[in-house]
Design a protein around this motif. Structure first.
Motif, short mmCIF file in Angstrom:
data_model
loop_
_atom_site.label_atom_id
_atom_site.label_comp_id
_atom_site.label_asym_id
_atom_site.label_seq_id
_atom_site.Cartn_x
_atom_site.Cartn_y
_atom_site.Cartn_z
N VAL A 158 0.84 -1.20 0.00
CA VAL A 158 0.00 0.00 0.00
C VAL A 158 0.88 1.25 0.00
CG1 VAL A 158 -1.88 1.23 1.14
CG2 VAL A 158 -1.73 -1.27 1.36
N ALA A 159 0.73 2.08 -1.03
CA ALA A 159 1.45 3.35 -1.10
C ALA A 159 0.57 4.47 -0.54
CB ALA A 159 1.82 3.67 -2.55
N MET A 160 1.20 5.39 0.16
CA MET A 160 0.50 6.53 0.72
C MET A 160 0.11 7.52 -0.38
SD MET A 160 0.53 5.65 3.87
CE MET A 160 -0.13 7.15 4.62
N GLY A 161 -0.88 8.35 -0.10
CA GLY A 161 -1.28 9.37 -1.06
C GLY A 161 -0.20 10.40 -1.33
N ASN A 162 0.77 10.52 -0.42
CA ASN A 162 1.88 11.45 -0.57
C ASN A 162 3.15 10.76 -1.06
OD1 ASN A 162 1.31 10.55 2.36
ND2 ASN A 162 3.53 10.90 2.39
N SER A 163 2.99 9.58 -1.68
CA SER A 163 4.15 8.78 -2.09
C SER A 163 4.96 9.38 -3.23
CB SER A 163 3.70 7.38 -2.52
OG SER A 163 3.28 6.62 -1.42
N SER A 164 6.23 8.96 -3.30
CA SER A 164 7.06 9.26 -4.46
C SER A 164 6.54 8.44 -5.64
CB SER A 164 8.52 8.88 -4.18
OG SER A 164 8.65 7.46 -4.10
N PRO A 165 6.84 8.84 -6.88
CA PRO A 165 6.39 8.07 -8.04
C PRO A 165 6.82 6.60 -7.99
CG PRO A 165 7.17 10.22 -8.75
CD PRO A 165 7.50 10.10 -7.28
N ALA A 166 8.04 6.33 -7.53
CA ALA A 166 8.53 4.95 -7.48
C ALA A 166 7.72 4.10 -6.50
CB ALA A 166 10.01 4.92 -7.10
N ALA A 167 7.42 4.65 -5.33
CA ALA A 167 6.62 3.91 -4.34
C ALA A 167 5.20 3.70 -4.84
CB ALA A 167 6.61 4.67 -3.01
N TRP A 168 4.63 4.72 -5.46
CA TRP A 168 3.26 4.63 -5.98
C TRP A 168 3.14 3.52 -7.02
CZ3 TRP A 168 -1.13 7.18 -4.44
CH2 TRP A 168 -2.26 7.07 -5.27
N GLN A 169 4.11 3.47 -7.93
CA GLN A 169 4.08 2.49 -9.01
C GLN A 169 4.36 1.07 -8.51
OE1 GLN A 169 6.83 4.01 -11.93
NE2 GLN A 169 5.66 5.91 -12.17
N ALA A 170 5.13 0.95 -7.42
CA ALA A 170 5.46 -0.38 -6.89
C ALA A 170 4.30 -1.04 -6.17
CB ALA A 170 6.66 -0.27 -5.95
N ALA A 171 3.36 -0.23 -5.67
CA ALA A 171 2.27 -0.74 -4.83
C ALA A 171 1.07 -1.18 -5.67
CB ALA A 171 1.84 0.33 -3.84
N ALA A 172 0.44 -2.26 -5.21
CA ALA A 172 -0.80 -2.72 -5.85
C ALA A 172 -2.00 -1.92 -5.35
CB ALA A 172 -1.01 -4.20 -5.57
N TYR A 173 -1.85 -1.31 -4.16
CA TYR A 173 -2.96 -0.58 -3.54
C TYR A 173 -2.48 0.80 -3.10
CZ TYR A 173 -4.76 -5.35 -3.23
OH TYR A 173 -5.16 -6.63 -3.53
N HIS A 174 -3.44 1.71 -2.91
CA HIS A 174 -3.11 3.08 -2.53
C HIS A 174 -4.09 3.56 -1.48
CE1 HIS A 174 -1.70 2.39 -6.67
NE2 HIS A 174 -0.60 2.94 -6.19
N THR A 175 -3.61 4.45 -0.60
CA THR A 175 -4.45 4.97 0.47
C THR A 175 -4.32 6.48 0.54
OG1 THR A 175 -5.05 4.71 2.81
CG2 THR A 175 -2.70 4.67 2.29
N ASP A 176 -4.92 7.08 1.54
CA ASP A 176 -4.88 8.53 1.72
C ASP A 176 -3.48 8.95 2.19
OD1 ASP A 176 -5.80 11.15 1.87
OD2 ASP A 176 -7.64 10.59 2.91
N THR A 177 -3.26 10.24 2.36
CA THR A 177 -1.95 10.76 2.74
C THR A 177 -1.68 10.53 4.23
OG1 THR A 177 -2.75 12.95 3.35
CG2 THR A 177 -2.22 12.58 1.02
N ASN A 178 -0.42 10.78 4.61
CA ASN A 178 -0.05 10.64 6.03
C ASN A 178 -0.68 11.73 6.90
OD1 ASN A 178 1.69 12.61 4.81
ND2 ASN A 178 3.16 12.38 6.48
N ASP A 179 -1.14 12.81 6.28
CA ASP A 179 -1.82 13.86 7.05
C ASP A 179 -3.31 13.60 7.21
OD1 ASP A 179 0.39 15.46 7.71
OD2 ASP A 179 0.33 16.48 5.76
#
Length: 276
Positions: free
Chosen positions: A231-252
């Motif tokens: 799961v990549a955070m909503g504030n993720s870097s492009p590399a982390a976002w692309q590596a994750a199968a799922y995504h969530t909201d930001t850390n804030d």
């Protein structure tokens, strides 16, 4: 309910908000997941002292993977202990001095700096740790063959770009990671969050398909790719976002809590839609 037996959580930019505070929603979700039978592992570039303090704030016990996965501890045992070669550390001291770049050296629970400056003050504020001022060259030469766990170079982006190129040419058995524009982290070759996760899975008798991993930076990408629920955070870097199968909201916005509840109830979706 999803079969999630282990949750590996990055700290800065993931578990903590932009002010480096622990949102109460994240703490509640982590405690809830632990009651569902999941082990919780904090996977971070931080040293042990700055990791255990977050564990205590969460109110949990369990494994910790520090220095980008290079140091993995569980139930009093070191399952992984990768080090930056002494030669590479000595080279860093010379390069940083010549280029007027701040250098922090981490070895176990010890944090060494050449002198206090705005960079060490900033890192102290983030981690809650206090460095020791020393002659870094002299310190390194007392270590024999057992080197440091991590070196952190802090400076202006252009300075670090120049340092990166210089170090890349030396091939010293290290990996170079930009965790921020102003941070260049030097880890041992092979130290990796995915590798630490794999070691921990074998220790616990589970498979990576039973792991939820949460992160936001390039250093988290291998772990997000290897986990069954990356799961990549909503504030993720492009590399982390692309590596994750799922995504969530930001850390804030308590993205960790939202991912945990959705993951355990089978409602985790590939794309984060804002308020869903």
């Amino acid at each position: 309910m999803q079969d999630i037996r282990l949750i590996c959580i990055d700290i800065d930019g993931t578990l903590l908000d932009s002010c480096h505070q622990l949102p109460p929603e994240n703490r509640a979700a982590v405690l809830w997941a632990e009651k569902q039978g999941a082990d919780i592992c904090l996977m971070t570039a931080r040293p042990p002292g700055a990791t255990v303090s977050i564990q205590q704030a969460l109110g949990i016990q369990g494994p910790i993977a520090c220095f980008g996965g290079g140091l993995l501890e569980y139930q009093g045992e070191r399952l992984c202990d990768a080090r930056v070669p002494v030669q590479a550390a000595a080279l860093l001291v010379q390069e940083c001095a010549a280029k007027h770049i701040h250098l922090s050296i981490y070895r176990g629970s010890s944090w060494y700096i050449g002198c206090c400056d705005k960079w060490s003050a900033q890192e102290s504020q983030i981690t809650g740790l206090t460095p020791m001022c020393a002659n870094l060259g002299d310190i390194i030469h007392t270590w024999g063959s057992h080197g440091a766990h991590k070196l952190l170079c802090m400076g202006q982006p252009a300075q670090l770009d120049c340092l990166y190129k210089a170090l890349e040419a030396h091939q010293q058995g290290i990996q170079l990671l930009r965790s921020k524009d102003t941070y260049l982290e030097i880890m041992p070759q092979g130290a990796d969050k995915a590798q630490a996760m794999g070691i921990l899975c074998r220790q616990l008798g589970i498979t990576p398909s039973q792991v939820m991993a949460l992160g936001d930076q390039d250093v988290d990408a291998s772990m997000l790719r290897a986990a069954g629920f990356g799961v990549a955070m909503g504030n993720s870097s492009p590399a982390a976002w692309q590596a994750a199968a799922y995504h969530t909201d930001t850390n804030d916005h308590a993205g960790v809590a939202k991912a945990i509840y959705k993951g355990f109830t089978g409602r985790l979706s590939p794309e984060w839609g804002g308020n869903n």
